[in-house]
Design an enzyme around this catalytic site. Structure first.
Site, mmCIF file in Angstrom:
data_model
loop_
_atom_site.group_PDB
_atom_site.id
_atom_site.type_symbol
_atom_site.label_atom_id
_atom_site.label_comp_id
_atom_site.label_asym_id
_atom_site.label_seq_id
_atom_site.Cartn_x
_atom_site.Cartn_y
_atom_site.Cartn_z
ATOM 1 C CG HIS A 304 16.805 101.500 73.796
ATOM 2 N ND1 HIS A 304 16.858 101.595 75.167
ATOM 3 C CD2 HIS A 304 15.607 100.937 73.498
ATOM 4 C CE1 HIS A 304 15.750 101.092 75.660
ATOM 5 N NE2 HIS A 304 14.964 100.689 74.686
ATOM 6 C CG ASP A 361 10.477 98.706 67.812
ATOM 7 O OD1 ASP A 361 9.728 97.740 68.014
ATOM 8 O OD2 ASP A 361 10.587 99.663 68.591
#
Ligand code: CMC
Length: 427
Positions: A304, A361
């Protein structure tokens, strides 16, 4: 602590103010940089650039913190509803019971979409991706619901319309894509239950509302509700900065979210796990591929831009995913592969050194799959969840007197001036 920084260019020194956020974050305000020095900054991908100040969401990527309007996302996921969280994000504080009831009534009132919009769906080619369709349909809403004269009323009505209708449009697209009868929203059902009913009810098999599935969807949407200045949210703000309407700005946000490096990662994770299962090779082989600089393969659902530790949303969704699988009595071989990939990556020096941890996710796709949501609808599910954040950020930017047209600059690296040569002389 110093309130300014000094920048020395050749023989001149310039002083720039330091801006401090409420959580101690510090930024150098360079808004007068070009005017004073003739220079700009270069920050590809904006990794070091603050594009605005905002009171909506706080993220601390090093400590894995995410708060909406100051409230930790863990508390909201445990105690709140998606509708209440949407209100919190958009209007700035938790609603009173009366405000919440009024908001829910408005959402119910706005849940139907114009019947003519159904015709649009029928004309999209069969293989169209639902994200492309959703983006087009949201933009089309402006044509069906023209602007109201009263600016405040226009924003209020548009906000509830969008929150309610996007859910209906998403379920409708699923039904039409399967050639099934559209199921209309029911005023007696909650926001999440209504969506599940519109997706799964059918004349041959009535859908029985399952409270655990409703609770899981609620958590999923709360976790996705905002994430400060990510790619799609910045897109919404940027498109809105040209003073285009909210529908067009959200439509652009949906398009930005579609990408596999952003919201499309939930679909990409499942496809990756399926590829691993089909290949017959071990998860370790894929871990090695992800580490190989000469291989473009990346571990989807890992890493991320902001989180350099475990994504707090991933922790929560992992638990919710386990509960959904247990409730549905589903044994998903992809889950075993996911567990193995996670275990290997969390012990691997490459992933540790690069601060690559599972993001939201990684497990959300497995959960949505267990709920019966088709893979190509996963990112649509993300989009419905992100809607309150996009709206809140758009609204904040519109109310900000200092917000102006977004127009980054560049460093040109092309050829110097060259003269035009007519085609007949070009050889
Ligand atoms: N697998 C393998 N290596 C990775 C990965 C990954 N998933 N992510 C980053 N790296 C490596 C990358 O190769 C680079 O290595 P090196 O410095 O040795 O060249 C380093 O880590 C930094 O990568 P980057 O692309 O410069 O970092 P970024 O901050 O731009 O990347 C990211 C953020 C999300 C685009 C990236 O981690 C990624 O592609 N992840 C997979 C896609 C994904 O899961 N996206 C969902 C994000 S969460 C949902 C959302 O909020 O949008």
């Amino acid at each position: 602590m110093s309130k300014t920084v000094k920048l020395t260019i050749d023989d001149a020194t310039y002083e720039f103010p330091i801006v401090e956020g409420s959580q101690g974050e510090r930024a150098i305000d360079i808004s007068t940089l070009r005017q004073r020095t003739g220079m700009i900054t270069l920050d590809v991908g904006y990794a070091n650039t603050g594009s605005c100040t905002s009171r909506i969401t706080f993220m601390d990527g090093e400590r894995g913190i995410l708060r909406y309007r100051g409230i930790p996302v863990e508390q909201l996921a445990q105690h709140s509803s998606f509708v209440e969280t949407a209100y919190l994000l958009i209007f700035g504080s938790l609603p009173t019971q009366r405000e919440l009831t009024r908001f829910s009534v408005l959402l119910n009132d706005a849940s139907l979409v114009h019947e003519d919009m159904k015709v649009f769906y029928q004309n999209f080619p069969r293989a169209s991706h639902p994200m492309g369709i959703l983006s087009a349909m949201v933009n089309a809403l402006r044509s069906f619901y023209p602007e109201l004269q009263d600016v405040e009323e226009e924003v209020d009505v548009t906000v509830t319309r969008l929150l309610s209708k996007v859910r209906t449009l998403a379920a409708m697209s699923y039904k039409i894509s399967r050639g099934h009868t559209v199921v209309y929203p029911r005023p007696d059902l909650s926001y999440c239950a209504n969506f599940l009913n519109m997706m799964f009810n059918s004349p041959v098999k009535p859908y029985v509302i399952d409270d655990e599935m409703v609770a899981a969807l609620n958590v999923f949407w709360i976790l996705h509700a905002d994430h400060e200045q990510n790619c799609s949210t910045s897109t919404v703000r940027m498109v809105g900065s040209g003073r285009v309407n909210l529908y067009a700005s959200i439509s652009a946000g949906i398009a930005a979210l579609w990408g596999p490096l952003h919201g499309g990662a939930n679909q990409a994770v499942i496809e990756m796990l399926q590829d691993i299962a089909a290949s017959g090779r071990s998860p370790r082989h894929y871990i090695e591929r992800a580490k190989d600089r000469n291989d473009s393969f990346r571990l989807m659902g890992f890493g991320h831009r902001v989180y350099k530790t475990y994504d707090p949303r991933a922790r929560i969704i992992k638990g919710t995913c386990d509960r959904v699988l247990a409730k549905q009595r589903i044994v998903d071989p992809l889950l075993d592969i996911a567990h193995e990939v996670e275990e290997l990556a969390l012990k691997d020096d490459y992933f540790l050194e690069h601060h690559l941890y599972p993001n939201v996710d990684f497990y959300s796709g497995i959960m949505l799959r267990a709920m019966g949501i088709p893979t190509n609808m996963f990112t649509v599910m993300f989009a419905i969840g992100r809607l309150p954040g996009w709206i809140a950020q758009w609204k904040e930017s519109m109310d900000d007197n200092e917000w102006k047209l977004c127009r980054p600059r560049q460093i040109y690296t092309g050829p110097p001036q060259i003269d035009y040569v007519p085609v007949k002389s070009r050889g």
